[in-house]
Design a protein around this motif. Structure first.
Motif, PDB file in Angstrom:
ATOM      1  N   MET A 293       0.850  -1.174   0.000  1.00 28.01           N
ATOM      2  CA  MET A 293       0.000   0.000   0.000  1.00 28.01           C
ATOM      3  C   MET A 293       0.898   1.240   0.000  1.00 28.01           C
ATOM      4  N   THR A 294       0.614   2.189  -0.892  1.00 25.61           N
ATOM      5  CA  THR A 294       1.425   3.397  -0.968  1.00 25.61           C
ATOM      6  C   THR A 294       0.794   4.490  -0.121  1.00 25.61           C
ATOM      7  N   GLU A 295       1.666   5.357   0.366  1.00 27.03           N
ATOM      8  CA  GLU A 295       1.208   6.462   1.190  1.00 27.03           C
ATOM      9  C   GLU A 295       0.575   7.519   0.292  1.00 27.03           C
ATOM     10  N   ALA A 296      -0.569   8.032   0.702  1.00 29.52           N
ATOM     11  CA  ALA A 296      -1.279   9.036  -0.094  1.00 29.52           C
ATOM     12  C   ALA A 296      -0.536  10.364  -0.048  1.00 29.52           C
ATOM     13  N   SER A 297      -0.577  11.088  -1.156  1.00 27.64           N
ATOM     14  CA  SER A 297       0.023  12.422  -1.216  1.00 27.64           C
ATOM     15  C   SER A 297      -0.832  13.382  -0.404  1.00 27.64           C
ATOM     16  N   PRO A 298      -0.197  14.365   0.221  1.00 29.81           N
ATOM     17  CA  PRO A 298      -1.003  15.339   0.958  1.00 29.81           C
ATOM     18  C   PRO A 298      -1.861  16.140  -0.011  1.00 29.81           C
ATOM     19  N   PRO A 299      -2.989  16.639   0.445  1.00 35.10           N
ATOM     20  CA  PRO A 299      -3.826  17.464  -0.433  1.00 35.10           C
ATOM     21  C   PRO A 299      -3.024  18.648  -0.965  1.00 35.10           C
ATOM     22  N   PRO A 300      -3.343  19.108  -2.174  1.00 29.85           N
ATOM     23  CA  PRO A 300      -2.574  20.200  -2.778  1.00 29.85           C
ATOM     24  C   PRO A 300      -2.472  21.436  -1.887  1.00 29.85           C
ATOM     25  N   THR A 301      -3.526  21.747  -1.141  1.00 32.14           N
ATOM     26  CA  THR A 301      -3.463  22.952  -0.308  1.00 32.14           C
ATOM     27  C   THR A 301      -2.446  22.781   0.819  1.00 32.14           C
ATOM     28  N   GLU A 302      -2.309  21.577   1.355  1.00 24.84           N
ATOM     29  CA  GLU A 302      -1.298  21.328   2.393  1.00 24.84           C
ATOM     30  C   GLU A 302       0.101  21.455   1.796  1.00 24.84           C
TER      31      GLU A 302
ATOM     32  N   ALA B  31       0.844  25.084   1.127  1.00 25.13           N
ATOM     33  CA  ALA B  31       1.131  25.792   2.382  1.00 25.13           C
ATOM     34  C   ALA B  31       2.541  25.463   2.871  1.00 25.13           C
ATOM     35  N   ARG B  32       2.944  24.220   2.753  1.00 22.60           N
ATOM     36  CA  ARG B  32       4.283  23.810   3.181  1.00 22.60           C
ATOM     37  C   ARG B  32       5.364  24.474   2.308  1.00 22.60           C
ATOM     38  N   VAL B  33       5.131  24.483   0.990  1.00 19.48           N
ATOM     39  CA  VAL B  33       6.083  25.108   0.072  1.00 19.48           C
ATOM     40  C   VAL B  33       6.143  26.612   0.328  1.00 19.48           C
TER      41      VAL B  33
ATOM     42  N   MET C   1       9.415  28.706   1.361  1.00 16.20           N
ATOM     43  CA  MET C   1       9.900  29.834   0.563  1.00 16.20           C
ATOM     44  C   MET C   1      10.079  31.074   1.441  1.00 16.20           C
ATOM     45  N   GLN C   2       9.106  31.337   2.310  1.00 13.34           N
ATOM     46  CA  GLN C   2       9.206  32.492   3.199  1.00 13.34           C
ATOM     47  C   GLN C   2      10.406  32.351   4.131  1.00 13.34           C
ATOM     48  N   ALA C   3      10.598  31.161   4.680  1.00 11.43           N
ATOM     49  CA  ALA C   3      11.727  30.935   5.588  1.00 11.43           C
ATOM     50  C   ALA C   3      13.056  31.110   4.853  1.00 11.43           C
ATOM     51  N   PHE C   4      13.129  30.629   3.615  1.00  9.37           N
ATOM     52  CA  PHE C   4      14.360  30.762   2.839  1.00  9.37           C
ATOM     53  C   PHE C   4      14.684  32.232   2.593  1.00  9.37           C
ATOM     54  N   VAL C   5      13.687  33.002   2.154  1.00 11.35           N
ATOM     55  CA  VAL C   5      13.911  34.421   1.873  1.00 11.35           C
ATOM     56  C   VAL C   5      14.272  35.164   3.162  1.00 11.35           C
TER      57      VAL C   5
END
Length: 145
Positions: free
Chosen positions: A1-10, A13-15, A19-23
């Motif tokens: 069984m493969t692990e499901a991808s997080p919903p696009p909104t999650e 939000a993570r990306v 990005m904010q932390a990197f900048v």
């Protein structure tokens, strides 16, 4: 069984958070402070950079920076005391003053531009392929002009 991808909104939000932390981690204030000696904030540097496009009145400077006229005067006073700007009479209204960069001010503004434009080491360490891919992604995110 493969692990499901997080919903696009999650994932988005993570990306976005990453990005904010990197900048934020690429803050150049200390480098600008050491190179230009203009104090802790970026207001004076911002005014120098604005003046590269041409002279401005104190009111223009205040409005563009979201500050009141007395604070814009404080910024210009500091820049003037360092020999970076000069005030001259406005050609249309001698009660108003135009603030213009001096030669030293143009040099300081150019140095600030070089410091701010220098890509962070983490970015230059990416492979050419990764940089091209990131550039492509960022191009898709740019707002139409």
């Amino acid at each position: 069984m493969t692990e499901a991808s997080p919903p696009p909104t999650e994932a988005a939000a993570r990306v976005w958070s990453a990005m904010q932390a990197f900048v934020a981690a690429q803050d150049r204030r200390e480098q600008l402070r050491e190179a230009l000696g203009l104090g802790r904030g970026l207001g004076r540097v911002k005014v120098l950079r604005m003046l590269t496009r041409g002279p401005l009145t104190l009111r223009d400077i205040a409005e563009a920076n979201g500050v009141d006229a007395p604070y814009a005067t404080v910024i210009v006073d500091k820049l003037e005391s360092r020999g970076l700007v000069q005030r001259t009479a406005h050609p249309d209204d001698h009660r108003r003053k135009l603030v213009t960069l001096t030669a030293a001010g143009r040099e300081a503004a150019a140095l600030a531009e070089r410091i701010l434009a220098e890509p962070p080491a983490a970015l230059t360490a990416l492979s050419p392929g990764d940089l091209a891919h990131l550039d492509e992604i960022l191009a898709r995110l740019r707002l139409p002009r």
